[in-house]
Design an enzyme around this catalytic site. Structure first.
Site, PDB file in Angstrom:
ATOM      1  N   ARG A   1       0.860  -1.189   0.000  1.00 30.41           N
ATOM      2  CA  ARG A   1       0.000   0.000   0.000  1.00 30.41           C
ATOM      3  C   ARG A   1       0.892   1.233   0.000  1.00 30.41           C
ATOM      4  O   ARG A   1       1.687   1.437   0.908  1.00 30.41           O
ATOM      5  CB  ARG A   1      -0.924   0.039   1.220  1.00 30.41           C
TER       6      ARG A   1
ATOM      7  N   GLU B   1       4.786   7.092   2.253  1.00 29.56           N
ATOM      8  CA  GLU B   1       5.616   5.884   2.407  1.00 29.56           C
ATOM      9  C   GLU B   1       5.012   4.766   1.577  1.00 29.56           C
ATOM     10  O   GLU B   1       3.868   4.853   1.127  1.00 29.56           O
ATOM     11  CB  GLU B   1       5.678   5.455   3.880  1.00 29.56           C
TER      12      GLU B   1
ATOM     13  N   ASN C   1       4.246   0.766   1.990  1.00 26.24           N
ATOM     14  CA  ASN C   1       4.208  -0.364   2.922  1.00 26.24           C
ATOM     15  C   ASN C   1       4.308  -1.671   2.155  1.00 26.24           C
ATOM     16  O   ASN C   1       3.501  -1.926   1.262  1.00 26.24           O
ATOM     17  CB  ASN C   1       2.903  -0.343   3.718  1.00 26.24           C
TER      18      ASN C   1
ATOM     19  N   SER D   1      -2.490  -2.744   5.930  1.00 24.72           N
ATOM     20  CA  SER D   1      -3.761  -3.054   6.580  1.00 24.72           C
ATOM     21  C   SER D   1      -4.958  -2.407   5.894  1.00 24.72           C
ATOM     22  O   SER D   1      -4.805  -1.529   5.047  1.00 24.72           O
ATOM     23  CB  SER D   1      -3.701  -2.651   8.048  1.00 24.72           C
TER      24      SER D   1
ATOM     25  N   LYS E   1      11.985   2.956   5.603  1.00 20.30           N
ATOM     26  CA  LYS E   1      12.101   4.390   5.307  1.00 20.30           C
ATOM     27  C   LYS E   1      13.480   4.725   4.751  1.00 20.30           C
ATOM     28  O   LYS E   1      13.611   5.605   3.898  1.00 20.30           O
ATOM     29  CB  LYS E   1      11.827   5.206   6.564  1.00 20.30           C
TER      30      LYS E   1
ATOM     31  N   LYS F   1      11.990  10.535  10.946  1.00 20.57           N
ATOM     32  CA  LYS F   1      11.443   9.171  10.968  1.00 20.57           C
ATOM     33  C   LYS F   1      12.491   8.114  11.300  1.00 20.57           C
ATOM     34  O   LYS F   1      13.513   8.018  10.631  1.00 20.57           O
ATOM     35  CB  LYS F   1      10.854   8.823   9.594  1.00 20.57           C
TER      36      LYS F   1
ATOM     37  N   GLU G   1       7.399   0.879  11.708  1.00 21.57           N
ATOM     38  CA  GLU G   1       6.101   0.780  11.033  1.00 21.57           C
ATOM     39  C   GLU G   1       4.986   0.801  12.065  1.00 21.57           C
ATOM     40  O   GLU G   1       5.198   0.476  13.229  1.00 21.57           O
ATOM     41  CB  GLU G   1       6.002  -0.534  10.258  1.00 21.57           C
ATOM     42  N   GLY G   2       3.804   1.137  11.605  1.00 20.15           N
ATOM     43  CA  GLY G   2       2.627   0.969  12.447  1.00 20.15           C
ATOM     44  C   GLY G   2       2.118   2.235  13.098  1.00 20.15           C
ATOM     45  O   GLY G   2       1.159   2.202  13.865  1.00 20.15           O
TER      46      GLY G   2
ATOM     47  N   ARG H   1      -7.697   7.486   4.627  1.00 20.34           N
ATOM     48  CA  ARG H   1      -7.746   7.640   6.085  1.00 20.34           C
ATOM     49  C   ARG H   1      -7.772   9.130   6.395  1.00 20.34           C
ATOM     50  O   ARG H   1      -7.042   9.908   5.782  1.00 20.34           O
ATOM     51  CB  ARG H   1      -6.525   6.997   6.746  1.00 20.34           C
TER      52      ARG H   1
HETATM   53  P1  ADP Z   1       4.205   4.342   9.487  1.00 16.55           P
HETATM   54  O1  ADP Z   1       4.953   3.306   8.729  1.00 16.55           O
HETATM   55  O2  ADP Z   1       4.425   4.270  10.953  1.00 16.55           O
HETATM   56  O3  ADP Z   1       2.761   4.410   9.097  1.00 16.55           O
HETATM   57  P2  ADP Z   1       4.422   6.887   8.091  1.00 16.55           P
HETATM   58  O4  ADP Z   1       5.611   7.355   7.332  1.00 16.55           O
HETATM   59  O5  ADP Z   1       3.245   6.504   7.306  1.00 16.55           O
HETATM   60  O6  ADP Z   1       4.887   5.724   9.074  1.00 16.55           O
HETATM   61  O7  ADP Z   1       4.020   8.024   9.101  1.00 16.55           O
HETATM   62  C1  ADP Z   1       2.900   7.910   9.959  1.00 16.55           C
HETATM   63  C2  ADP Z   1       1.977   9.090   9.778  1.00 16.55           C
HETATM   64  O8  ADP Z   1       2.679  10.313   9.975  1.00 16.55           O
HETATM   65  C3  ADP Z   1       1.367   9.205   8.387  1.00 16.55           C
HETATM   66  O9  ADP Z   1       0.209   8.423   8.276  1.00 16.55           O
HETATM   67  C4  ADP Z   1       1.082  10.691   8.304  1.00 16.55           C
HETATM   68  O10 ADP Z   1      -0.136  11.003   8.964  1.00 16.55           O
HETATM   69  C5  ADP Z   1       2.222  11.305   9.086  1.00 16.55           C
HETATM   70  N1  ADP Z   1       3.331  11.689   8.174  1.00 16.55           N
HETATM   71  C6  ADP Z   1       4.345  10.890   7.780  1.00 16.55           C
HETATM   72  N2  ADP Z   1       5.164  11.540   6.939  1.00 16.55           N
HETATM   73  C7  ADP Z   1       4.669  12.776   6.784  1.00 16.55           C
HETATM   74  C8  ADP Z   1       5.069  13.928   6.040  1.00 16.55           C
HETATM   75  N3  ADP Z   1       6.166  13.909   5.286  1.00 16.55           N
HETATM   76  N4  ADP Z   1       4.298  15.041   6.125  1.00 16.55           N
HETATM   77  C9  ADP Z   1       3.191  15.062   6.892  1.00 16.55           C
HETATM   78  N5  ADP Z   1       2.763  14.022   7.629  1.00 16.55           N
HETATM   79  C10 ADP Z   1       3.480  12.871   7.584  1.00 16.55           C
HETATM   80 MG    MG Z   2       4.232   2.081   7.215  1.00 14.95          MG
HETATM   81 MG    MG Z   3       2.019   4.893   7.281  1.00 16.54          MG
END
Ligand code: ADP
Ligand code: MG
Ligand code: MG
Length: 499
Positions: free
Chosen positions: A153, A169, A171, A176, A334, A388, A392-393, A475
């Site tokens: 995803r 990102e 996944n 999920s 990441k 970051k 994950e999660g 979401r």
């Molecule tokens: P995970 O693998 O834990 O889901 P993400 O990279 O998706 O990690 O980050 C989790 C959440 O943080 C995302 O769903 C988003 O809401 C927020 N986020 C992540 N990166 C960014 C970004 N570059 N700008 C704004 N919000 C972000």
């Molecule tokens: Mg993720």
């Molecule tokens: Mg995410």
């Protein structure tokens, strides 16, 4: 109900304004009352729809809801109306799915690249080090995965500053909500079929979402490629899982459409009950496993002891199809996302120039922390960045003041500790007022949304059997919250209305 009519001074936007009867400032009290009545009716209809269609999760309030199916169910949190989303960006995101699928596959075959790109992270991040250790062992025995299955995803936000679709990102493990996500699109379609006229919204503008059946199809086809009629699909799960119904939707489709049986086991159970035969067959509970589908194993907390790591290694050594393999898993980190965004790296893995250009256009700014200039900028303007770790999660990223403090601390530590993180350009989606439903109550709040596009990829040696965009997940989260996890309680499930 705890729904409160919005205060007049609040900024109105997209979805709330669609609740037309109470939309315009200065509407007559009678009309406002009618608007509230329609809203209450919609909330109730939606909650009933969730209950009778399995758009449900385990209820935190019931201690058994994460372990015993059918006990303590509550509707999944959802937005009452779909989020508006421009057709052009929707099309762009869909087109990227098969390209990312192919990219993951190509990168996964370059073990040296993965090891090198993560070598500094490994020094300071124990979890990544353990994954790399398994990967290294597989490289050492020259393990080949002929049949490769990816259920991915790719998540995006619309950046309002640049008016562009940017990837958050990708996944590659435990993506999920294919099950519940497709249901939310159906829920919204049903609501608009009933209330769309009043609201001025057309249900046909919600794209069809077959994520659950498409993921089941990919698992079913992988099972067929494995070619053992008595083999099962092994779903690796966490000991407690309140999102089990999302998973059971896939289990159900697999059984009904492909006649394939799924068994659910935790990593600890796999270690206790599993073995690999001399011919490579993974056997659990006396049953051969065709496909291992991970809905656990992506977080350090999934490995509380050495037993869980032994289970992961055991499965990797077997001939079962792993979704994901250790290589696919690592491609989704990441750090690899950041490495792939460097100049000339995509060119190492893909041939088609147009595909490369499309991917690159979706990349936000990504930097490793050995870039002193960027670290300096981030300390000066922390709100323009996200820090970051390799996790994950949801709930792991660092923002604002914490980001600044963390960077200053990491710099002082000297050593390699900076290598555990990457920096990313912060994306700023436009906020809009949205009615959100949680636990039967409707609240209105300022929200931002993140669109996930599912991708399914299956190949056997040179034959690509599937390479598809496979539905989507919107979401939506309260804009004041940094993170967006639905299961973590930050966000609600949503769908989209094309504009
Ligand atoms: P995970 O693998 O834990 O889901 P993400 O990279 O998706 O990690 O980050 C989790 C959440 O943080 C995302 O769903 C988003 O809401 C927020 N986020 C992540 N990166 C960014 C970004 N570059 N700008 C704004 N919000 C972000
Ligand atoms: Mg993720
Ligand atoms: Mg995410």
């Amino acid at each position: 109900s705890s729904f409160a009519p919005p205060a007049p001074r609040r900024r109105r936007a997209a979805r709330a304004a669609a609740m037309s009867a109470e939309a315009a400032p200065g509407v007559a009290p009678a009309e406002e009352a009618r608007g509230a009545a329609v809203l209450a009716e919609m909330v109730e209809e939606a909650a009933v729809w969730c209950a009778v269609h399995g758009l449900v999760v385990g209820d935190r309030a019931d201690p058994r809801s994460g372990t015993v199916p059918g006990v303590g169910l509550v509707h999944a949190p959802f937005s009452l109306l779909p989020a508006r989303f421009p057709s052009s960006f929707w099309k762009q995101a869909c087109e990227l799915a098969p390209i990312f699928n192919e990219l993951v596959d190509r990168v996964s075959l370059d073990g040296e690249f993965l090891q090198a790109a993560l070598s500094r992270t490994k020094q300071v991040d124990e979890f990544t080090a353990r994954l790399l250790e398994i990967h290294e062992k597989m490289m050492a025995i020259n393990k080949k995965e002929d049949i490769r299955l990816g259920l991915h995803r790719s998540d995006y936000m619309l950046d309002s500053e640049t008016n562009s679709l940017l990837q958050i990102e990708l996944n590659t493990i435990s993506s999920s909500f294919p099950g519940l996500g497709s249901l939310v699109s159906e829920l919204h379609r049903t609501l608009l079929n009933h209330y769309g006229k009043v609201l001025g919204l057309d249900s046909k503008r919600i794209p069809r979402n077959w994520a659950a059946t498409q993921f089941a199809e990919a698992l079913g086809k992988a099972w067929t490629e494995y070619n053992n009629d008595s083999a099962v699909v092994l779903m690796v799960v966490q000991p407690e899982e309140r999102n089990m119904y999302d998973q059971y939707w896939l289990v159900n489709h697999l059984k009904e459409s492909y006649g394939v049986t799924t068994i659910r086991k935790t990593l600890a159970q796999v270690e206790a009950e599993g073995q690999v035969l001399t011919d490579g067959t993974l056997v659990i509970d006396g049953r051969a496993v065709a496909v291992v589908y991970f809905r656990a194993g992506y977080a350090p907390t999934d490995y509380p002891s050495e037993a869980e790591w032994r289970a992961r290694l055991l499965m990797e050594q077997s001939s079962a199809i792993k979704c994901p393999s250790i290589s696919y898993h690592l491609v989704g980190t990441k750090k690899i996302q950041q490495e792939l965004a460097k100049p000339n790296v995509l060119e190492r893995f893909l041939d088609n120039k147009e595909d490369i250009a499309k991917l690159r256009k979706s990349f936000a700014g990504l930097w490793s922390l050995d870039n002193e200039e960027i670290v300096k900028s981030a300390i000066e303007k922390p709100d323009l960045f996200v820090l970051k770790p390799q996790r994950e999660g949801g709930g792991n990223n660092i923002y604002g003041h914490d980001l600044r403090d963390m960077l200053i601390k990491l710099q002082k530590e000297q050593g390699e500790s900076l290598a555990a993180y990457i920096l990313m350009q912060r994306i700023f989606p436009k906020a809009s007022l949205t009615p959100l439903v949680r636990g039967g109550d409707c609240f209105e709040d300022l929200t931002i949304s993140e669109l996930g596009i599912y991708g399914a990829y299956l190949r056997n040696k040179d034959k690509v059997i599937l390479n598809n965009q496979s539905g989507y997940l919107m979401r939506t989260k309260v804009s004041s919250s940094n993170e967006g996890g639905v299961a973590a309680g930050f966000a609600v499930l949503d769908s989209i209305l094309l504009t």
